[in-house]
Design a protein around this motif. Structure first.
Motif, mmCIF file in Angstrom:
data_model
loop_
_atom_site.group_PDB
_atom_site.id
_atom_site.type_symbol
_atom_site.label_atom_id
_atom_site.label_comp_id
_atom_site.label_asym_id
_atom_site.label_seq_id
_atom_site.Cartn_x
_atom_site.Cartn_y
_atom_site.Cartn_z
ATOM 1 N N PHE A 27 0.825 -1.209 0.000
ATOM 2 C CA PHE A 27 0.000 0.000 0.000
ATOM 3 C C PHE A 27 0.859 1.259 0.000
ATOM 4 O O PHE A 27 0.530 2.237 -0.666
ATOM 5 C CB PHE A 27 -0.957 -0.005 1.201
ATOM 6 C CG PHE A 27 -2.197 -0.820 0.983
ATOM 7 C CD1 PHE A 27 -3.416 -0.209 0.771
ATOM 8 C CD2 PHE A 27 -2.144 -2.205 0.997
ATOM 9 C CE1 PHE A 27 -4.567 -0.959 0.566
ATOM 10 C CE2 PHE A 27 -3.267 -2.969 0.802
ATOM 11 C CZ PHE A 27 -4.498 -2.346 0.585
ATOM 12 N N VAL A 28 1.962 1.238 0.758
ATOM 13 C CA VAL A 28 2.868 2.401 0.782
ATOM 14 C C VAL A 28 3.452 2.626 -0.607
ATOM 15 O O VAL A 28 3.537 3.770 -1.077
ATOM 16 C CB VAL A 28 3.985 2.211 1.828
ATOM 17 C CG1 VAL A 28 5.088 3.235 1.651
ATOM 18 C CG2 VAL A 28 3.419 2.307 3.230
ATOM 19 N N THR A 29 3.847 1.575 -1.277
ATOM 20 C CA THR A 29 4.407 1.695 -2.619
ATOM 21 C C THR A 29 3.377 2.270 -3.589
ATOM 22 O O THR A 29 3.691 3.166 -4.384
ATOM 23 C CB THR A 29 4.907 0.321 -3.116
ATOM 24 O OG1 THR A 29 5.852 -0.194 -2.177
ATOM 25 C CG2 THR A 29 5.539 0.427 -4.485
ATOM 26 N N ILE A 30 2.157 1.781 -3.511
ATOM 27 C CA ILE A 30 1.100 2.272 -4.400
ATOM 28 C C ILE A 30 0.792 3.745 -4.110
ATOM 29 O O ILE A 30 0.710 4.568 -5.029
ATOM 30 C CB ILE A 30 -0.171 1.405 -4.262
ATOM 31 C CG1 ILE A 30 0.090 0.002 -4.815
ATOM 32 C CG2 ILE A 30 -1.365 2.056 -4.964
ATOM 33 C CD1 ILE A 30 -0.993 -1.006 -4.483
ATOM 34 N N LEU A 31 0.644 4.080 -2.820
ATOM 35 C CA LEU A 31 0.334 5.473 -2.464
ATOM 36 C C LEU A 31 1.483 6.420 -2.790
ATOM 37 O O LEU A 31 1.254 7.548 -3.230
ATOM 38 C CB LEU A 31 -0.028 5.574 -0.984
ATOM 39 C CG LEU A 31 -1.417 5.092 -0.606
ATOM 40 C CD1 LEU A 31 -1.624 5.188 0.905
ATOM 41 C CD2 LEU A 31 -2.492 5.870 -1.333
#
Length: 167
Positions: A109-113
């Motif tokens: 999720f951090v990578t996507i955000l």
């Protein structure tokens, strides 16, 4: 000396990850005895005491001079306060292995955000290690079997913890 300087961060990361991973099991066991409104303040009190001792004895140096305190206050609401509320209630309504699996989604999720909000492009190496860490957790959960049950509410609460950790 150089070998020791390279080994200490690795050992620290292993210890930190082990404590973090076991915290789901400990939280689940504690929630069998006390309610979340007792467990949460106790966790924050223990953390406050440990940090205070480290600051007092000089293990940690803190300097707020010329710092943006408003951003720090916002961050302190998202992580750890909102995160731990979602995590604790999520663990209460799911199994500790489900909680571990959901929390392992944080790097994804951090990578996507960060790609969406900050316009950062993850490298192939970063994507590979994210995949490796998540697949390791999935492997462990699958090897243990699905003998423990959880609810959809627990999954959604844990998703709230993942999203607040990403903030």
């Amino acid at each position: 000396m150089n070998h020791k300087m390279n080994t200490l961060p690795i050992l620290s990361a292993i210890l930190t990850s082990s404590i973090f991973g076991l915290s789901f099991l400990f939280s689940k066991k504690a929630l069998n005895i006390v309610d979340p409104f007792t467990l949460l303040p106790f966790r924050f009190l223990v953390a406050f005491l440990i940090i205070s001792i480290l600051i007092f004895f000089g293990g940690i140096k803190i300097n707020y001079k010329d710092k943006n305190i408003k951003s720090l206050l916002f961050l302190s609401l998202a992580q750890p306060i909102v995160y731990f509320i979602f995590e604790t209630f999520g663990i209460q309504y799911s199994s500790s292995s489900q909680a571990g699996l959901m929390i392992a989604l944080i790097p994804i999720f951090v990578t996507i955000l960060s790609a969406y909000i900050l316009k950062e492009t993850p490298s192939i190496k970063q994507c590979g290690f994210i995949f490796l860490s998540v697949s390791g957790v999935v492997f462990i959960v699958l090897m243990n079997g699905s003998n423990s049950s959880g609810s959809l509410l627990g999954v959604f609460l844990l998703l709230g913890a993942v999203l607040s950790a990403c903030v």
